[in-house]
Design a protein around this motif. Sequence first.
Motif, mmCIF file in Angstrom:
data_model
loop_
_atom_site.group_PDB
_atom_site.id
_atom_site.type_symbol
_atom_site.label_atom_id
_atom_site.label_comp_id
_atom_site.label_asym_id
_atom_site.label_seq_id
_atom_site.Cartn_x
_atom_site.Cartn_y
_atom_site.Cartn_z
ATOM 1 N N LEU A 69 0.848 -1.193 0.000
ATOM 2 C CA LEU A 69 0.000 0.000 0.000
ATOM 3 C C LEU A 69 0.886 1.246 0.000
ATOM 4 C CD1 LEU A 69 -2.654 -1.166 2.632
ATOM 5 C CD2 LEU A 69 -2.869 -1.185 0.139
ATOM 6 N N VAL A 70 0.296 2.366 -0.396
ATOM 7 C CA VAL A 70 1.054 3.607 -0.543
ATOM 8 C C VAL A 70 0.541 4.646 0.458
ATOM 9 C CG1 VAL A 70 1.712 5.471 -2.112
ATOM 10 C CG2 VAL A 70 1.392 3.140 -2.989
ATOM 11 N N LEU A 71 1.453 5.238 1.227
ATOM 12 C CA LEU A 71 1.072 6.274 2.184
ATOM 13 C C LEU A 71 1.132 7.640 1.511
ATOM 14 C CD1 LEU A 71 1.905 6.666 5.871
ATOM 15 C CD2 LEU A 71 2.568 8.517 4.344
ATOM 16 N N GLN A 72 0.071 8.436 1.704
ATOM 17 C CA GLN A 72 0.041 9.805 1.190
ATOM 18 C C GLN A 72 -0.412 10.743 2.300
ATOM 19 O OE1 GLN A 72 -1.976 10.550 -2.483
ATOM 20 N NE2 GLN A 72 -0.918 8.925 -3.590
ATOM 21 N N VAL A 73 0.450 11.723 2.646
ATOM 22 C CA VAL A 73 0.109 12.729 3.657
ATOM 23 C C VAL A 73 -0.679 13.831 2.971
ATOM 24 C CG1 VAL A 73 0.994 14.379 5.340
ATOM 25 C CG2 VAL A 73 2.175 12.194 4.980
ATOM 26 N N ILE A 74 -1.904 14.087 3.422
ATOM 27 C CA ILE A 74 -2.750 15.106 2.793
ATOM 28 C C ILE A 74 -2.882 16.365 3.639
ATOM 29 C CG2 ILE A 74 -4.072 13.448 1.446
ATOM 30 C CD1 ILE A 74 -6.290 13.681 3.567
ATOM 31 N N ASP A 75 -2.502 16.299 4.915
ATOM 32 C CA ASP A 75 -2.642 17.484 5.760
ATOM 33 C C ASP A 75 -1.881 17.264 7.057
ATOM 34 O OD1 ASP A 75 -3.400 19.982 6.540
ATOM 35 O OD2 ASP A 75 -5.519 19.521 6.866
ATOM 36 N N SER A 76 -1.656 18.358 7.779
ATOM 37 C CA SER A 76 -1.051 18.264 9.108
ATOM 38 C C SER A 76 -1.847 19.142 10.055
ATOM 39 C CB SER A 76 0.413 18.706 9.080
ATOM 40 O OG SER A 76 0.517 20.077 8.739
ATOM 41 N N THR A 77 -1.806 18.822 11.320
ATOM 42 C CA THR A 77 -2.506 19.579 12.337
ATOM 43 C C THR A 77 -1.605 19.663 13.558
ATOM 44 O OG1 THR A 77 -4.571 19.725 13.609
ATOM 45 C CG2 THR A 77 -3.631 17.525 13.291
ATOM 46 N N TYR A 78 -2.091 20.270 14.612
ATOM 47 C CA TYR A 78 -1.306 20.283 15.846
ATOM 48 C C TYR A 78 -2.196 19.961 17.027
ATOM 49 C CZ TYR A 78 1.123 21.693 20.008
ATOM 50 O OH TYR A 78 1.670 21.681 21.260
ATOM 51 N N VAL A 88 -2.614 11.003 13.019
ATOM 52 C CA VAL A 88 -3.794 11.223 13.856
ATOM 53 C C VAL A 88 -5.080 10.790 13.162
ATOM 54 C CG1 VAL A 88 -2.742 13.081 15.168
ATOM 55 C CG2 VAL A 88 -3.973 13.624 13.071
ATOM 56 N N GLU A 89 -5.020 10.600 11.837
ATOM 57 C CA GLU A 89 -6.226 10.184 11.108
ATOM 58 C C GLU A 89 -5.817 9.483 9.824
ATOM 59 O OE1 GLU A 89 -10.118 12.362 9.090
ATOM 60 O OE2 GLU A 89 -9.119 13.302 10.813
ATOM 61 N N GLN A 90 -6.589 8.469 9.408
ATOM 62 C CA GLN A 90 -6.287 7.750 8.185
ATOM 63 C C GLN A 90 -7.570 7.447 7.416
ATOM 64 O OE1 GLN A 90 -4.950 3.926 10.375
ATOM 65 N NE2 GLN A 90 -5.808 3.131 8.460
ATOM 66 N N ASN A 91 -7.421 7.320 6.097
ATOM 67 C CA ASN A 91 -8.535 6.964 5.211
ATOM 68 C C ASN A 91 -7.981 6.195 4.014
ATOM 69 O OD1 ASN A 91 -11.123 6.869 4.065
ATOM 70 N ND2 ASN A 91 -10.773 8.740 2.906
ATOM 71 N N PRO A 92 -8.425 4.935 3.793
ATOM 72 C CA PRO A 92 -9.467 4.156 4.476
ATOM 73 C C PRO A 92 -9.090 3.839 5.931
ATOM 74 C CG PRO A 92 -8.893 3.189 2.356
ATOM 75 C CD PRO A 92 -7.855 4.203 2.641
ATOM 76 N N SER A 93 -10.091 3.585 6.712
ATOM 77 C CA SER A 93 -9.883 3.292 8.121
ATOM 78 C C SER A 93 -9.263 1.917 8.308
ATOM 79 C CB SER A 93 -11.205 3.374 8.874
ATOM 80 O OG SER A 93 -12.146 2.466 8.318
ATOM 81 N N ALA A 94 -8.795 1.663 9.499
ATOM 82 C CA ALA A 94 -8.186 0.369 9.807
ATOM 83 C C ALA A 94 -9.187 -0.761 9.578
ATOM 84 C CB ALA A 94 -7.697 0.353 11.244
ATOM 85 N N ASP A 95 -8.696 -1.894 9.042
ATOM 86 C CA ASP A 95 -9.467 -3.118 8.787
ATOM 87 C C ASP A 95 -10.373 -3.023 7.561
ATOM 88 O OD1 ASP A 95 -8.312 -4.296 11.030
ATOM 89 O OD2 ASP A 95 -9.902 -3.595 12.362
ATOM 90 N N GLY A 101 -1.686 -1.761 -3.786
ATOM 91 C CA GLY A 101 -1.273 -0.565 -4.509
ATOM 92 C C GLY A 101 -2.129 0.653 -4.243
ATOM 93 N N ARG A 102 -3.204 0.486 -3.457
ATOM 94 C CA ARG A 102 -4.098 1.611 -3.193
ATOM 95 C C ARG A 102 -3.440 2.579 -2.206
ATOM 96 N NH1 ARG A 102 -7.686 4.554 -0.703
ATOM 97 N NH2 ARG A 102 -9.894 4.664 -1.256
ATOM 98 N N PRO A 103 -3.617 3.899 -2.407
ATOM 99 C CA PRO A 103 -3.070 4.868 -1.443
ATOM 100 C C PRO A 103 -3.893 4.914 -0.156
ATOM 101 C CG PRO A 103 -4.236 6.014 -3.194
ATOM 102 C CD PRO A 103 -4.203 4.570 -3.580
#
Length: 270
Positions: A69-78, A88-95, A101-103
Amino acid sequence: MDFKTFWSKSNTAFVIKNLLFAIMIGLVLIGGVYVWLKHYTRHGEEMQVPAVCGMYIEEAQLTLQSMGLVLQVIDSTYSNKVPLGTVVEQNPSADAFVKKGRPVYVIVNARSIRQVPVPDLRDVSCRQAEATLKALNLSVSDVLYEASEYRDLVLDIRKDGQSLEVGTRLPEGASVVLVVGQGSGMGSVSVPDLVGKTLSAARNQLLAMRLIVGATIYDTPQEEGKEYYIYNQEPAGGVWAREGDHVDLYLSEDIDKRVQTSGTDEEEFF
């Protein structure tokens, strides 16, 4: 006409043969496209997305890569509630089930604490000031009350005992102290001589004597980053005033500028 003659010489037979040939070609193409799509989309080859929330970004990337799978960072927060540099957040969610090959899109807690400018809260109600600070992820650790002409209006913002100028940058999550008016005091104080002092030093001295900075008038348009010095004040130093009264200040870049008073006439000299 027998079948052999019909099949070999009839125009109708010619049309039927071409139609059958076209059908065969179509079936071959459909079959080829189906096989290609099955291979391209990896039909039936699904996997569960691992939980990467809470992992440091490098750890999350290695985890996803090991599963294709491919990791893509789309935003940052504090947030000060989770470690810096973690997901702190991911999409698709766990499980969730996805194809190889999907990001996987993630939001990361910033590695450094964001700095926010102190807003201008003077002469704003205490409640409104607290709401404004909360929206900036700043908090109020204490509220001090000083004599003032008006009740519940912010007189000053302090941190570590020092007055904060508008625009001073603080890390998100920092706490400040609000100095709030409680109405005019009963006592009288002698107005200090503030000529030659900076605005910050004058404000601290006035607050210590239960007086308040009133209007601030600059002799030239104010420019950010420059230091200005008081060359005149109203009321003047030595005059008696009630606790909570305002003192208007006149400022200039020229530290040697003064206003000389003779009787009732004032004359500026440099």
